[in-house]
Design an enzyme around this catalytic site. Sequence first.
Site, PDB file in Angstrom:
ATOM      1  CE  LYS A 165     -11.967  -0.511 -10.593  1.00  0.00           C
ATOM      2  NZ  LYS A 165     -10.931  -1.317  -9.901  1.00  0.00           N
ATOM      3  CB  THR A 202     -14.927   1.281   0.845  1.00  0.00           C
ATOM      4  OG1 THR A 202     -15.241   2.194  -0.224  1.00  0.00           O
ATOM      5  CG2 THR A 202     -15.198  -0.147   0.395  1.00  0.00           C
ATOM      6  CG  ASN A 207      -8.353  -4.116  -3.338  1.00  0.00           C
ATOM      7  OD1 ASN A 207      -9.532  -4.203  -3.675  1.00  0.00           O
ATOM      8  ND2 ASN A 207      -7.941  -3.258  -2.413  1.00  0.00           N
ATOM      9  CE1 TYR A 246     -13.481   2.812  -9.789  1.00  0.00           C
ATOM     10  CE2 TYR A 246     -15.731   2.190 -10.343  1.00  0.00           C
ATOM     11  CZ  TYR A 246     -14.574   1.976  -9.624  1.00  0.00           C
ATOM     12  OH  TYR A 246     -14.504   0.929  -8.744  1.00  0.00           O
ATOM     13  CG  ASP A 288       2.916   5.263  -6.414  1.00  0.00           C
ATOM     14  OD1 ASP A 288       1.898   4.769  -6.920  1.00  0.00           O
ATOM     15  OD2 ASP A 288       3.222   6.475  -6.510  1.00  0.00           O
ATOM     16  CB  VAL A 289       0.261   0.240  -8.106  1.00  0.00           C
ATOM     17  CG1 VAL A 289       0.152  -0.726  -6.942  1.00  0.00           C
ATOM     18  CG2 VAL A 289      -0.857   1.272  -8.095  1.00  0.00           C
ATOM     19  CG  ASP A 334      -2.153   0.846   1.046  1.00  0.00           C
ATOM     20  OD1 ASP A 334      -3.224   0.266   0.800  1.00  0.00           O
ATOM     21  OD2 ASP A 334      -2.065   2.081   1.133  1.00  0.00           O
TER      22      ASP A 334
END
Length: 251
Positions: free
Chosen positions: A149, A180, A80, A145, A53-54, A37
Amino acid sequence: MTDFAGLKALVTGGASGIGRATADLLAARGAEVAVLDLDPGGVAKPLRAYAADVRDDASVREAVASVAAGLGGLDVLVNNAGIGAQGTVEDNDDAQWHTVLDVNVLGIVRTTRAALPHLRASARAAIVNTCSIAATAGLPQRALYSASKGAVLSLTLAMAADHVREGVRVNCVNPGTVDTPWVSRLLDAAPDPAAERAALQARQPTGRLVTADEVAAAIAYLASPLSGATTGTALAVDGGMQGLRLRPVGR
């Protein structure tokens, strides 16, 4: 259940929300779990915390190598990490498009690319990507978004085809609106948070938001060795949004 006993798992975006619920569940079912994360400071044992950091390939490669070395291998990867966006196709500028796609799509690419050499060495390798109902249903004010996805869904299927003969299963979950911290922040920013929450709840046939634990359970199902014949699948966890068309209440 102890179906993950002896397995080594990595969950990206695992410090909160769906990722944290997934990491906790995999650990409870016997896995050794590492969390990757941006800020894993709140992650405690038995989970192992790694900062990365992705969006940065070198950061991801270094973290995944450290995870594999620390755990002694890698069997399960849960991609995720992700961010949201609101607006129509007119509302988000190029910089926002680049940022969301960089995290939500290329983040999966980078992490998977770094993890595959370790996953190929596993006899029970599985990858689960967090996708969304936005990939299969047209939702208002979610153009960017949804595009990200939709790419995750297609990427999942392509990855499943590419790696099935290497013994690596690849699936994704398609949650509806999940309760969330990110959704809570969106609700808090709405002109009428209570009305916005009621509208989101009403959009799902069950009449409530999905819980992070429910999505985690679906991820665990797809990642489990007990699901060894399941690959190239998108599992909806959306309160019935994808398939149900109910009459209005009272009709």
